[in-house]
Every structure is written in C-alpha cells, then in structure tokens.
Design a protein around this motif. Structure first.
Motif, PDB file in Angstrom:
ATOM      1  N   THR A  64       0.827  -1.211   0.000  1.00  0.00           N
ATOM      2  CA  THR A  64       0.000   0.000   0.000  1.00  0.00           C
ATOM      3  C   THR A  64       0.853   1.250   0.000  1.00  0.00           C
ATOM      4  N   SER A  90       2.699   1.509  -3.594  1.00  0.00           N
ATOM      5  CA  SER A  90       1.777   1.822  -4.685  1.00  0.00           C
ATOM      6  C   SER A  90       1.175   3.215  -4.521  1.00  0.00           C
ATOM      7  N   SER A  91       0.841   3.595  -3.299  1.00  0.00           N
ATOM      8  CA  SER A  91       0.285   4.934  -3.068  1.00  0.00           C
ATOM      9  C   SER A  91       1.317   6.012  -3.372  1.00  0.00           C
ATOM     10  N   GLY A 150      -3.489   0.417  -3.682  1.00  0.00           N
ATOM     11  CA  GLY A 150      -3.186   1.649  -2.957  1.00  0.00           C
ATOM     12  C   GLY A 150      -4.359   2.127  -2.113  1.00  0.00           C
ATOM     13  N   ILE A 192      -2.610   8.222  -1.214  1.00  0.00           N
ATOM     14  CA  ILE A 192      -2.230   8.818  -2.498  1.00  0.00           C
ATOM     15  C   ILE A 192      -2.329  10.336  -2.419  1.00  0.00           C
TER      16      ILE A 192
END
Length: 273
Positions: free
Chosen positions: A82, A85-86, A146, A151
């Motif tokens: 997480t 990817s974020s 994510g 993000i």
C-alpha cells in the motif's frame, strides 16, 4: 497569563487526560480481574487479587501466537504494498502530465466517500471466482491498489518538492522511475511513516476481511480473539478478552511510539505546498 489562569488550564487539561486514558486503565484493570471480580456489583477499579495468570490463559486458550503471526504477515504485506503503490500513484499525480489527470484525481478523492461495506459482497464474489479465498492474495491485490487517502498525502508532499531537482535529474539522463526512487522517495520519510502507521493499523485491526476470506486455521488474531475466549457454557470470558486486548494493541502502540515524530511531521508537511 495569570497564575490562576495557568492553574485552571492545567486542571482542565488534567481532567481531559484522565477522561482519555480511563478506558485504557479500565482495560488493564479488567485484564487482571478474576471472573468473580468481573461479575461483582458495583464494579471495582482494581481487583482484590490481581491475576497475572490471565495473560498466560489468554495465550493458551486460543492459537494466540499462530494467529499473531498471521496478522503480522498480512499487516506486512498490506503495509509494504500500500505504501509503495500509493507513493508511486501520488508521484504520478504530482509530477506527470496527461489528459484527464485532474478529473481522475477528483474521482480518486470521491472514492473516499464510498463506504467499504458497499463493496463487500462484490469483492467477495470477485475473489471467490479468482480462487483467492483462504489465501493472502486479496491483501496483495488491495495493497497494489493503494489507498486514496495515502495517495492524496503523497501527492501533496511531492507537489511541494522544487522542480529544479527534477529538471537537473532529467538533464543528467535520469528517467521518471529513477527520479521517483532516487530523489522523491528518499525525501518523503515523514509521509512514509504516516503511511506505514495507518496501513499497519488498518490491516492489524481488520476483522471483516479475515473473517470472510480466511479459514479458522489461518485466520488473524482479531478473529481468533473474538471467537475463542468463551467458557464451557459459551459465555465470553471478559477478563481473558481484556488480557488478550492488552497484548493485541502492543504492536500498534510500539510502532506509533517509534515513528511518532515522523508521523506528525508527515501530516503537517503534506498540507504545505
């Protein structure tokens, strides 16, 4: 500021602190009580004879260590994927240009208003058709997808980094992947710390996901504690539940204390452009 005002303010703050920590004190007190003390009325704050054996029974009554290992595995997978990817998606929204980028960012933020319970049944059906039930692959998929909130944090932080650093790297022949790994990510430790704490806390405390996708043998500590501490009559043993809960919150508490300064800095710097 007068002395009387300072004393009054200190008393108010002390009262607020006592109200905030009273549930924790009650949890610790309950973890040391016997079944008779738990059933006594009126309730007492401290047991007549503290039973530290409750912690041993809390570990042996359920597969505590095995379930804790499963929880740590899921939390590690979810937190790592997480966060990475974020960060990568946040970098794309902050630095890359593409048609419809602003509209996609608005859609991303709008997903935070969608309750997770709405997607629960469709998510289960999808993972069941993909034969991902009773495996850790759902957490891999969720991690790669994510988190919209994280993000947003990474995007806000990356947008505040001077473009001169990025342009200098491009002149030296570095691509955007290299810019992300060598320049942006090493500077984003405050946001990484916030992401690690939030992701770990969410994965560690998740009950619905493991209850739906994992069997009893491979379930997490949250599910094992919710269903395991019962007596012969099927009634909950609340003193063992409290003892297990005290041990359950320790990893999250240790992680927060270890990364507290960077955690707070991550939220403050993400709001400054």
């Amino acid at each position: 500021m007068t002395r009387t005002y300072r004393w009054a303010l200190s008393l108010v703050l002390l009262a607020v602190v006592l109200v905030m920590i009273s549930p924790i004190l009650w949890l610790v007190s309950s973890s040391l009580k016997s079944s008779a003390d738990m059933a006594s009325f009126p309730p007492t704050w401290w047991p007549s004879q503290p039973r530290f054996e409750n912690y041993t029974e809390a570990i042996t009554s359920v597969n505590f260590l095995g379930a804790a290992q499963n929880s740590l595995t899921i939390a590690f997978i979810s937190t790592t994927l997480t966060t990475l990817s974020s960060a990568w998606v946040g970098f794309g929204f902050a630095r890359l240009t593409a048609p419809g980028k602003k509209q996609l960012f608005v859609v991303l933020l709008a997903t935070m208003m969608l309750p997770g319970i709405v997607t629960l049944v469709p998510t289960y059906l999808i993972f069941a058709k993909l034969h991902m039930v009773n495996t850790y692959w759902p957490w891999v998929a969720w991690g790669l997808g994510g988190s919209a909130f994280l993000i947003f944090l990474f995007r806000q932080f990356f947008a505040g980094i001077p473009r001169e650093m990025e342009e200098a790297a491009i002149i030296d022949g570095c691509g955007y992947v290299g810019i992300f790994w060598r320049i942006f990510l090493p500077q984003s430790w405050p946001v990484i710390a916030a992401s690690v704490i939030l992701s770990f806390t969410h994965a560690w405390g998740d009950f619905v996901g493991p209850a739906m996708f994992l069997s009893q043998d491979s379930t997490t500590l949250a599910v094992a504690m919710a269903t395991g501490y019962v007596n012969d009559k099927g009634l909950p043993m609340n003193n063992l539940v409290a003892a297990g809960a005290v041990m359950y919150v320790l990893p999250v508490l240790i992680l927060f204390l270890f990364m507290q300064r960077r955690f707070v800095s991550g939220f403050s710097t993400s709001g400054i452009k």
